[in-house]
Design a protein around this motif. Structure first.
Motif, PDB file in Angstrom:
ATOM      1  N   PRO A   1     127.330   1.690  12.545  1.00 19.47           N
ATOM      2  CA  PRO A   1     128.661   1.181  12.730  1.00 19.47           C
ATOM      3  C   PRO A   1     129.190   0.535  11.467  1.00 19.47           C
ATOM      4  N   ARG A   2     130.464   0.485  11.315  1.00 17.94           N
ATOM      5  CA  ARG A   2     131.101  -0.249  10.246  1.00 17.94           C
ATOM      6  C   ARG A   2     132.358  -0.813  10.869  1.00 17.94           C
ATOM      7  N   THR A   3     132.177  -1.711  11.816  1.00 21.63           N
ATOM      8  CA  THR A   3     133.292  -2.121  12.659  1.00 21.63           C
ATOM      9  C   THR A   3     133.052  -3.500  13.233  1.00 21.63           C
ATOM     10  N   SER A   4     133.870  -3.898  14.192  1.00 21.64           N
ATOM     11  CA  SER A   4     133.765  -5.213  14.796  1.00 21.64           C
ATOM     12  C   SER A   4     132.713  -5.214  15.887  1.00 21.64           C
ATOM     13  N   ALA A   5     132.495  -6.405  16.455  1.00 17.94           N
ATOM     14  CA  ALA A   5     131.494  -6.531  17.511  1.00 17.94           C
ATOM     15  C   ALA A   5     131.935  -5.854  18.799  1.00 17.94           C
ATOM     16  N   THR A   6     133.210  -5.489  18.914  1.00 18.96           N
ATOM     17  CA  THR A   6     133.712  -4.884  20.148  1.00 18.96           C
ATOM     18  C   THR A   6     133.790  -3.360  20.076  1.00 18.96           C
ATOM     19  N   SER A   7     133.539  -2.766  18.914  1.00 22.41           N
ATOM     20  CA  SER A   7     133.599  -1.317  18.765  1.00 22.41           C
ATOM     21  C   SER A   7     132.385  -0.817  18.012  1.00 22.41           C
ATOM     22  N   VAL A   8     132.015   0.432  18.289  1.00 21.46           N
ATOM     23  CA  VAL A   8     130.875   1.049  17.624  1.00 21.46           C
ATOM     24  C   VAL A   8     131.303   2.401  17.075  1.00 21.46           C
ATOM     25  N   LEU A   9     130.908   2.686  15.846  1.00 26.41           N
ATOM     26  CA  LEU A   9     131.236   3.954  15.211  1.00 26.41           C
ATOM     27  C   LEU A   9     130.359   5.060  15.783  1.00 26.41           C
ATOM     28  N   LEU A  10     130.991   6.098  16.335  1.00 30.41           N
ATOM     29  CA  LEU A  10     130.246   7.214  16.919  1.00 30.41           C
ATOM     30  C   LEU A  10     130.276   8.469  16.070  1.00 30.41           C
ATOM     31  N   GLY A  11     131.214   8.578  15.135  1.00 28.44           N
ATOM     32  CA  GLY A  11     131.282   9.790  14.342  1.00 28.44           C
ATOM     33  C   GLY A  11     132.347   9.712  13.272  1.00 28.44           C
ATOM     34  N   VAL A  12     132.303  10.700  12.368  1.00 28.48           N
ATOM     35  CA  VAL A  12     133.296  10.813  11.300  1.00 28.48           C
ATOM     36  C   VAL A  12     133.802  12.245  11.280  1.00 28.48           C
ATOM     37  N   ILE A  13     135.113  12.404  11.300  1.00 27.67           N
ATOM     38  CA  ILE A  13     135.712  13.730  11.285  1.00 27.67           C
ATOM     39  C   ILE A  13     135.640  14.322   9.884  1.00 27.67           C
ATOM     40  N   GLY A  14     135.284  15.604   9.828  1.00 29.29           N
ATOM     41  CA  GLY A  14     135.239  16.320   8.564  1.00 29.29           C
ATOM     42  C   GLY A  14     136.353  17.347   8.481  1.00 29.29           C
ATOM     43  N   ALA A  15     136.035  18.533   7.981  1.00 31.07           N
ATOM     44  CA  ALA A  15     137.030  19.568   7.746  1.00 31.07           C
ATOM     45  C   ALA A  15     137.504  20.197   9.047  1.00 31.07           C
ATOM     46  N   ALA A  16     138.683  20.783   8.981  1.00 30.56           N
ATOM     47  CA  ALA A  16     139.209  21.540  10.116  1.00 30.56           C
ATOM     48  C   ALA A  16     138.377  22.800  10.317  1.00 30.56           C
ATOM     49  N   HIS A  17     138.330  23.283  11.568  1.00 30.77           N
ATOM     50  CA  HIS A  17     137.546  24.478  11.910  1.00 30.77           C
ATOM     51  C   HIS A  17     138.449  25.448  12.674  1.00 30.77           C
ATOM     52  N   GLY A  18     138.709  26.593  12.073  1.00 28.83           N
ATOM     53  CA  GLY A  18     139.560  27.569  12.748  1.00 28.83           C
ATOM     54  C   GLY A  18     141.028  27.184  12.721  1.00 28.83           C
ATOM     55  N   LEU A  19     141.796  27.847  13.578  1.00 26.44           N
ATOM     56  CA  LEU A  19     143.250  27.699  13.565  1.00 26.44           C
ATOM     57  C   LEU A  19     143.807  26.940  14.761  1.00 26.44           C
ATOM     58  N   LYS A  20     142.945  26.554  15.708  1.00 27.93           N
ATOM     59  CA  LYS A  20     143.440  25.982  16.960  1.00 27.93           C
ATOM     60  C   LYS A  20     143.288  24.467  17.040  1.00 27.93           C
ATOM     61  N   GLY A  21     142.995  23.823  15.921  1.00 32.69           N
ATOM     62  CA  GLY A  21     142.942  22.368  15.912  1.00 32.69           C
ATOM     63  C   GLY A  21     141.552  21.778  16.034  1.00 32.69           C
ATOM     64  N   GLU A  22     140.519  22.619  16.050  1.00 36.03           N
ATOM     65  CA  GLU A  22     139.162  22.079  16.115  1.00 36.03           C
ATOM     66  C   GLU A  22     138.784  21.456  14.769  1.00 36.03           C
ATOM     67  N   VAL A  23     137.868  20.499  14.825  1.00 42.39           N
ATOM     68  CA  VAL A  23     137.388  19.826  13.615  1.00 42.39           C
ATOM     69  C   VAL A  23     135.870  19.720  13.655  1.00 42.39           C
ATOM     70  N   ARG A  24     135.282  19.636  12.483  1.00 43.62           N
ATOM     71  CA  ARG A  24     133.857  19.363  12.376  1.00 43.62           C
ATOM     72  C   ARG A  24     133.658  17.850  12.372  1.00 43.62           C
TER      73      ARG A  24
END
Length: 200
Positions: free
Chosen positions: A3-26
């Motif tokens: 995490p890199r956040t406050s005591a009330t939130s937890v970091l679950l992931g980081v979005i990377g590049a887009a995948h395909g043409l329909k809005g998916e992301v890695r």
């Protein structure tokens, strides 16, 4: 889960590049099961934007995710680098008193096994070779150490202390005992070769 956040939130992931043409992301997921990124409900970023996981599938080292709120590639591309958080209240409680989320450790004091103050733990990183803890000394720039059993042999949340082994953590490059060893040609070496008099 780094995490890199406050005591009330937890970091679950980081979005990377887009995948395909329909809005998916890695997404680089920090959950134990990478595909369970949306298992705890909607996610949010640091600005408060909401992300509802419609689907998630594992692809090599990342998860390809489709969010309800992201409908095309242009929108997906704008999210590159966005961190995804979940409210801590949505996460299961730790079953063992020794279990913890890494967010519990941010802000704790860091000392060596000998009791010497090192600084304050300010965050975690994962550059692909294992988790790294970032420590801010009282003076000077922050330092990075491996977040491993060898480097961090003890964590005492109740006391608010993290204990590190300085050699395993890379905070010291040589054993202090080496400093006591006699230099070549002095001390024990001289005694072993005599006092310089004629051999008997």
């Amino acid at each position: 889960m780094p995490p890199r956040t406050s005591a009330t939130s937890v970091l679950l992931g980081v979005i990377g590049a887009a995948h395909g043409l329909k809005g998916e992301v890695r997404v680089r997921s920090f959950t134990d099961d990478p595909e369970s990124l949306g298992a705890y409900g909607p996610l949010h970023d640091a600005e408060g934007n909401r992300y509802t996981v419609r689907s998630a599938r594992l692809q090599k080292t990342v998860v390809v995710v489709r969010f309800e709120e992201v409908r095309d590639r242009s929108a997906a591309e704008r999210l590159n680098g966005r961190e995804l958080f979940v409210d801590r209240s949505a996460l299961p409680e730790e079953e063992d008193e020794d279990d913890f989320y890494q967010s519990d450790l941010v802000g704790l004091s860091v000392v060596t096994v000998g009791g010497q103050a090192v600084g304050t733990l300010i965050g975690f990183h994962d550059f692909g070779a294992g988790e790294i803890a970032e420590i801010q000394p009282e003076k000077g720039p922050s330092v990075l150490i491996p977040f491993s059993q060898a480097a961090v042999p003890e964590i005492d949340i109740k006391r608010g202390v993290i204990v590190v082994e300085p050699f395993a953590a890379g905070l010291e490059s040589s054993d202090p005992a080496d400093d006591d060893a006699p230099e070549p040609g002095t001390g024990a070496d001289e005694e072993a070769s005599g006092s310089g008099g004629e051999p008997t």
